[in-house]
Design a protein around this motif. Structure first.
Motif, PDB file in Angstrom:
ATOM      1  N   GLU A  33     -73.443  82.393  18.612  1.00 40.40           N
ATOM      2  CA  GLU A  33     -72.416  81.990  17.661  1.00 40.40           C
ATOM      3  C   GLU A  33     -71.090  81.814  18.412  1.00 40.40           C
ATOM      4  O   GLU A  33     -70.238  82.708  18.422  1.00 40.40           O
ATOM      5  CB  GLU A  33     -72.255  83.036  16.556  1.00 40.40           C
ATOM      6  N   PRO A  34     -70.895  80.662  19.087  1.00 41.46           N
ATOM      7  CA  PRO A  34     -69.670  80.449  19.862  1.00 41.46           C
ATOM      8  C   PRO A  34     -68.427  80.557  18.961  1.00 41.46           C
ATOM      9  O   PRO A  34     -68.344  79.908  17.928  1.00 41.46           O
ATOM     10  CB  PRO A  34     -69.833  79.026  20.412  1.00 41.46           C
ATOM     11  N   ARG A  35     -67.480  81.391  19.365  1.00 45.97           N
ATOM     12  CA  ARG A  35     -66.260  81.581  18.569  1.00 45.97           C
ATOM     13  C   ARG A  35     -65.004  81.129  19.286  1.00 45.97           C
ATOM     14  O   ARG A  35     -63.908  81.250  18.758  1.00 45.97           O
ATOM     15  CB  ARG A  35     -66.134  83.069  18.194  1.00 45.97           C
TER      16      ARG A  35
ATOM     17  N   GLN B 218     -61.060  73.107  23.224  1.00 48.66           N
ATOM     18  CA  GLN B 218     -60.577  71.908  22.537  1.00 48.66           C
ATOM     19  C   GLN B 218     -61.686  70.891  22.313  1.00 48.66           C
ATOM     20  O   GLN B 218     -61.662  70.144  21.352  1.00 48.66           O
ATOM     21  CB  GLN B 218     -59.428  71.290  23.342  1.00 48.66           C
ATOM     22  N   ASN B 219     -62.659  70.869  23.211  1.00 47.85           N
ATOM     23  CA  ASN B 219     -63.805  69.982  23.049  1.00 47.85           C
ATOM     24  C   ASN B 219     -65.012  70.862  22.730  1.00 47.85           C
ATOM     25  O   ASN B 219     -65.477  71.628  23.560  1.00 47.85           O
ATOM     26  CB  ASN B 219     -64.054  69.186  24.330  1.00 47.85           C
ATOM     27  N   THR B 220     -65.518  70.762  21.512  1.00 49.62           N
ATOM     28  CA  THR B 220     -66.565  71.673  21.050  1.00 49.62           C
ATOM     29  C   THR B 220     -67.982  71.246  21.442  1.00 49.62           C
ATOM     30  O   THR B 220     -68.936  71.940  21.101  1.00 49.62           O
ATOM     31  CB  THR B 220     -66.496  71.805  19.519  1.00 49.62           C
ATOM     32  N   LYS B 221     -68.115  70.140  22.140  1.00 55.31           N
ATOM     33  CA  LYS B 221     -69.444  69.689  22.530  1.00 55.31           C
ATOM     34  C   LYS B 221     -70.113  70.721  23.431  1.00 55.31           C
ATOM     35  O   LYS B 221     -69.527  71.210  24.399  1.00 55.31           O
ATOM     36  CB  LYS B 221     -69.346  68.340  23.253  1.00 55.31           C
ATOM     37  N   ASN B 222     -71.373  71.048  23.105  1.00 52.38           N
ATOM     38  CA  ASN B 222     -72.129  72.035  23.890  1.00 52.38           C
ATOM     39  C   ASN B 222     -71.316  73.310  24.127  1.00 52.38           C
ATOM     40  O   ASN B 222     -71.225  73.828  25.251  1.00 52.38           O
ATOM     41  CB  ASN B 222     -72.568  71.438  25.234  1.00 52.38           C
ATOM     42  N   ALA B 223     -70.753  73.843  23.058  1.00 51.93           N
ATOM     43  CA  ALA B 223     -69.890  75.021  23.175  1.00 51.93           C
ATOM     44  C   ALA B 223     -70.610  76.203  23.804  1.00 51.93           C
ATOM     45  O   ALA B 223     -69.983  77.062  24.432  1.00 51.93           O
ATOM     46  CB  ALA B 223     -69.350  75.406  21.796  1.00 51.93           C
TER      47      ALA B 223
END
Length: 227
Positions: free
Chosen positions: A124-126, A130-135
């Motif tokens: 669960e990436p929190r 700024q760029n949420t791709k492949n967080a």
């Protein structure tokens, strides 16, 4: 006589102004290097080391949990039942301070410990940046021992779509006579990182496994210099 009266007057003025400092012998004067004689309550035995019968899985996951030997072995059995091809046994060679070692360990893949519904329930990436791709590729797993020694494994190292490294949280190993024995001098659980030449990330006596995200870069456009 005039000189002595002058000194006394100056001393009185300095005392009134607050410039007169207490001597080291005066009661109540705390020496700067003695202020930390009594450790804070939360710091006492923080890194005591030694054997621990459980560890905590927490951080950026859906279901933080505490694992004992029983829960870890039950999870291994459940993972193996769900997918018989899951790697739960691995033979590794690594360098230690006392020389090279080769061991066969048994345990739960770190990936399954974090993502299986019977365990961590998924990432669960929190702090995706700024760029949420492949967080999830910004995430890493911090593994800490009872003596506060720690090491990091990047999520990309164990993700099936990337390096897919079979990192284990082991609870047993093969003895010299070929039997399987529980870990004792290594804590009830330890980290096993195949491919590492040195054993620095083979954390023994695990007490915490925490999933975190790398913070945003502190650099700004002005920090980059182009020729």
């Amino acid at each position: 006589m005039y000189f002595m009266r002058h000194i006394a007057s100056v001393s009185l003025i300095l005392s009134i102004l607050g410039f007169w400092q207490p001597t080291l012998a005066e009661p109540g004067n705390i020496l700067p290097w003695r202020k930390q004689e009594t450790p804070a309550p939360w710091a006492k035995n923080k890194c005591a080391g030694g054997f621990l019968e459980k560890f905590r899985l927490s951080g950026e996951i859906n279901h933080p949990r505490t694992f004992t030997l029983q829960k870890l072995t039950e999870l291994r059995d459940a993972v193996k039942t769900q997918n018989p091809s899951t790697v739960t046994e691995i033979t590794v060679s690594f360098q230690t301070g006392s020389g090279p070692r080769t061991e066969t360990y048994y345990g739960v893949p770190l990936w399954d410990l974090i993502n299986n519904e019977k365990a961590g329930g998924g990432l669960e990436p929190r702090n995706p940046g700024q760029n949420t791709k492949n967080a999830f590729l910004r995430q890493y797993i911090l593994v800490e021992a009872t003596d506060c020694y720690g090491a990091v494994v990047a999520v990309g190292e164990i993700h099936p779509n990337f390096e897919n490294k079979s990192v284990l949280v082991a609870f047993a190993k093969k003895a010299n006579d070929g039997t399987v024995q529980l870990l004792t001098d290594e804590g009830f659980a330890r980290l096993v990182v195949p491919g590492d030449r040195a054993g620095g990330r083979y954390i023994s006596n695990i007490r915490n496994i925490v999933v975190l995200s790398a913070p945003p870069s502190p650099l700004e456009i002005k920090d980059f210099r182009y020729p």
